[in-house]
Design a protein around this motif. Structure first.
Motif, PDB file in Angstrom:
ATOM      1  N   ALA A 158       0.837  -1.203   0.000  1.00 11.94           N
ATOM      2  CA  ALA A 158       0.000   0.000   0.000  1.00 11.94           C
ATOM      3  C   ALA A 158       0.869   1.248   0.000  1.00 11.94           C
ATOM      4  O   ALA A 158       1.963   1.254   0.578  1.00 11.94           O
ATOM      5  N   THR A 161      -8.359   2.551  11.266  1.00 18.77           N
ATOM      6  CA  THR A 161      -8.101   3.595  10.277  1.00 18.77           C
ATOM      7  C   THR A 161      -8.909   4.838  10.604  1.00 18.77           C
ATOM      8  O   THR A 161      -9.810   4.817  11.448  1.00 18.77           O
ATOM      9  N   GLY A 200      -0.187   3.364   6.220  1.00 15.02           N
ATOM     10  CA  GLY A 200      -0.616   2.696   4.994  1.00 15.02           C
ATOM     11  C   GLY A 200      -1.998   3.171   4.562  1.00 15.02           C
ATOM     12  O   GLY A 200      -2.903   3.290   5.374  1.00 15.02           O
ATOM     13  N   ARG A 201      -2.143   3.441   3.266  1.00 13.90           N
ATOM     14  CA  ARG A 201      -3.422   3.909   2.721  1.00 13.90           C
ATOM     15  C   ARG A 201      -4.161   2.725   2.093  1.00 13.90           C
ATOM     16  O   ARG A 201      -3.676   2.122   1.135  1.00 13.90           O
ATOM     17  N   TRP A 202      -5.375   2.433   2.617  1.00  8.68           N
ATOM     18  CA  TRP A 202      -6.112   1.259   2.180  1.00  8.68           C
ATOM     19  C   TRP A 202      -7.483   1.607   1.616  1.00  8.68           C
ATOM     20  O   TRP A 202      -8.359   0.745   1.523  1.00  8.68           O
ATOM     21  N   SER A 244     -11.638  -0.987   2.461  1.00  8.53           N
ATOM     22  CA  SER A 244     -12.208  -0.079   1.460  1.00  8.53           C
ATOM     23  C   SER A 244     -13.693  -0.353   1.251  1.00  8.53           C
ATOM     24  O   SER A 244     -14.484   0.583   1.075  1.00  8.53           O
ATOM     25  N   MET A 248      -5.586   1.162  -2.884  1.00  8.89           N
ATOM     26  CA  MET A 248      -5.220  -0.244  -2.724  1.00  8.89           C
ATOM     27  C   MET A 248      -6.280  -1.204  -3.249  1.00  8.89           C
ATOM     28  O   MET A 248      -6.203  -2.406  -3.022  1.00  8.89           O
ATOM     29  N   CYS A 281      -9.522 -10.804   5.527  1.00  6.88           N
ATOM     30  CA  CYS A 281      -9.708  -9.616   6.359  1.00  6.88           C
ATOM     31  C   CYS A 281     -11.174  -9.488   6.769  1.00  6.88           C
ATOM     32  O   CYS A 281     -12.075  -9.711   5.952  1.00  6.88           O
ATOM     33  N   ASN A 325     -10.515  -4.416  -0.882  1.00 10.03           N
ATOM     34  CA  ASN A 325     -10.121  -5.048   0.375  1.00 10.03           C
ATOM     35  C   ASN A 325     -11.235  -4.765   1.374  1.00 10.03           C
ATOM     36  O   ASN A 325     -12.140  -3.964   1.119  1.00 10.03           O
ATOM     37  N   THR A 334      -6.754   5.509   5.942  1.00 11.12           N
ATOM     38  CA  THR A 334      -5.346   5.482   6.348  1.00 11.12           C
ATOM     39  C   THR A 334      -5.233   4.847   7.727  1.00 11.12           C
ATOM     40  O   THR A 334      -5.925   5.253   8.662  1.00 11.12           O
ATOM     41  N   PHE A 390       0.576  -2.814   5.766  1.00  9.75           N
ATOM     42  CA  PHE A 390      -0.599  -2.877   6.636  1.00  9.75           C
ATOM     43  C   PHE A 390      -0.112  -2.465   8.024  1.00  9.75           C
ATOM     44  O   PHE A 390       0.071  -3.282   8.929  1.00  9.75           O
ATOM     45  N   HIS A 393      -9.339 -10.085  -3.102  1.00  9.95           N
ATOM     46  CA  HIS A 393      -8.530  -8.867  -3.146  1.00  9.95           C
ATOM     47  C   HIS A 393      -8.097  -8.614  -4.589  1.00  9.95           C
ATOM     48  O   HIS A 393      -7.689  -9.541  -5.295  1.00  9.95           O
TER      49      HIS A 393
END
Length: 412
Positions: A60, A102, A130-132, A143, A137, A169, A140, A107, A126, A159
């Motif tokens: 990420a 997050t 980390g930007r998810w 998101s 990304m 996840c 996931n 983030t 992770f 994913h």
């Protein structure tokens, strides 16, 4: 054994579907439909994500570390998460998960888990910073939960990014008292540990966090932290608004280390800087941090230790002056060795660094008063006294001082 076989078959099926459809979708081909192995919300997310995310990326993207720390310090989720931190760590470590929190942008601000799983997670960023979010990304659980406002799980090749196919996840959004999504709580592990009970655990933890958010009083207008003046060269004192802070030697050492390294310390690095190879219990170490935090009205961050209270420090000012080529200011401020009574390895290292840096500045200076001033504190440094004599005019009466010091140094 049957559950593991089922998971293996499910993963193989998803990998097959991913290999079949993702390359087609990247070239604007038709999106998959009518396949039981692929959920509609997953394929919709694939389609949205492919415009900004390369499925072959290995990790990420990372936000600015300083900004992330500030966001976590000011996040409404911080207090309830801190209150649950021991429970979150226990669940994550016992079950082999990494737990993350997050902000509303996706983030990561905070994580916990066993060392092995955290290291594995850090390889794909992770971790805090980390930007998810979906544009960063792809598909996931984090998101999807942020986009839908509902709990979500993503298994293996659901994913979009292939580097995440070894993960599963479980995630749920955290809503504030006004209904807005403040962030998400995620629990992730390797695909072979997939367990439907994990989602129940995530939902229960999020419900507890939301209950605590509702129970909290309205936030008070934050007061500006009161600055602290730290004197640690030839002396050991911290003063706030003219009043000395009653800090014992160990806490002065911690304050000095944090003042000299504003980027902060991981717990492991700070513990080593304080104790070296000595065996010290974790509770003793954390108690010192807690006492200092209370003395500074909460001015030390958790997890990664850094100052949030403004601290001016004479040693840091010496280093700044040397960096700017200002030997005059550096010598005026350098009143002796750093925390002279301390035997902490981190302090000893900084002490040596400062002594060497100031001495080299003196030897590089063309002003004899610099060598004379430093020589007063270094009576046995023959090189400094000789340097002073080279710079002093033959008729300068101050030569007698340098000659006397040199003679004493050579005799001893």
């Amino acid at each position: 054994m049957s559950q593991r076989s089922d998971l293996r078959r499910r993963r193989a099926t998803l990998e097959s579907e991913w290999s079949r459809w993702v390359p087609r979708m990247r070239t604007a081909g038709p999106k998959p439909s009518g396949f039981g192995a692929l959920r509609h919300d997953v394929t919709e997310s694939w389609e949205r994500s492919l415009s900004s995310v390369d499925p072959a990326r290995d990790s990420a993207p990372v936000a600015d570390g300083g900004a992330v720390q500030q966001r976590w310090s000011g996040s409404p989720l911080r207090r309830p998460v801190d209150d649950l931190a021991d429970e979150l760590r226990s669940i994550a470590e016992d079950a082999g998960f990494v737990t993350a929190v997050t902000d509303e942008s996706g983030t990561i601000l905070w994580t916990c888990g066993g060392r092995t799983m955290r290291r594995r997670a850090e390889r794909v960023n992770f971790a805090p910073g980390g930007r998810w979010d979906e544009p960063a990304m792809g598909t996931n659980a984090l998101s999807l939960a942020l986009r839908t406002g509902r709990p979500s799980s993503v298994f293996s090749a659901e994913h979009l990014v292939a580097a995440l196919h070894g993960w599963v996840c479980y995630c749920a959004p955290v809503h504030g008292p006004d209904g807005d999504v403040l962030g998400v709580l995620d629990m992730s592990t390797t695909w072979d540990r997939s367990n439907p009970l994990a989602m129940s655990t995530v939902r229960s933890l999020v419900a507890t966090i939301e209950a605590r958010l509702r129970a909290e009083p309205p936030p008070l207008t934050p007061r500006s932290p009161k600055p602290v003046r730290l004197t640690c060269l030839g002396a050991e004192q911290a003063v706030r608004e003219g009043v000395p802070l009653p800090l014992p030697p160990r806490q002065l050492e911690i304050l000095t280390l944090l003042a000299l390294d504003p980027d902060g310390f991981s717990p492991e690095r700070l513990r080593e800087a304080l104790y070296g190879d000595r065996t010290v219990t974790a509770s003793t170490f954390k108690a010192e941090i807690s006492h200092l935090r209370r003395a500074l009205d909460g001015g030390v961050t958790t997890r990664r230790y850094a100052l949030t209270t403004p601290v001016s420090c004479d040693a840091a000012e010496v280093l700044r002056a040397l960096e700017q080529g200002d030997a005059e200011t550096a010598l005026r401020l350098y009143r002796g060795p750093l925390l002279p009574r301390s035997a902490a390895p981190g302090i000893e290292a900084w002490r040596t660094h400062l002594e060497v840096a100031v001495r080299q500045a003196v030897l590089a200076s063309t002003r004899p008063e610099h060598a004379l001033r430093y020589g007063e504190r270094a009576p046995y440094d023959t090189e400094v006294h000789e340097h002073a004599l080279r710079l002093l005019d033959q008729r300068d009466t101050r030569r007698a001082i340098a000659v006397g010091r040199l003679a004493t140094a050579l005799r001893d």
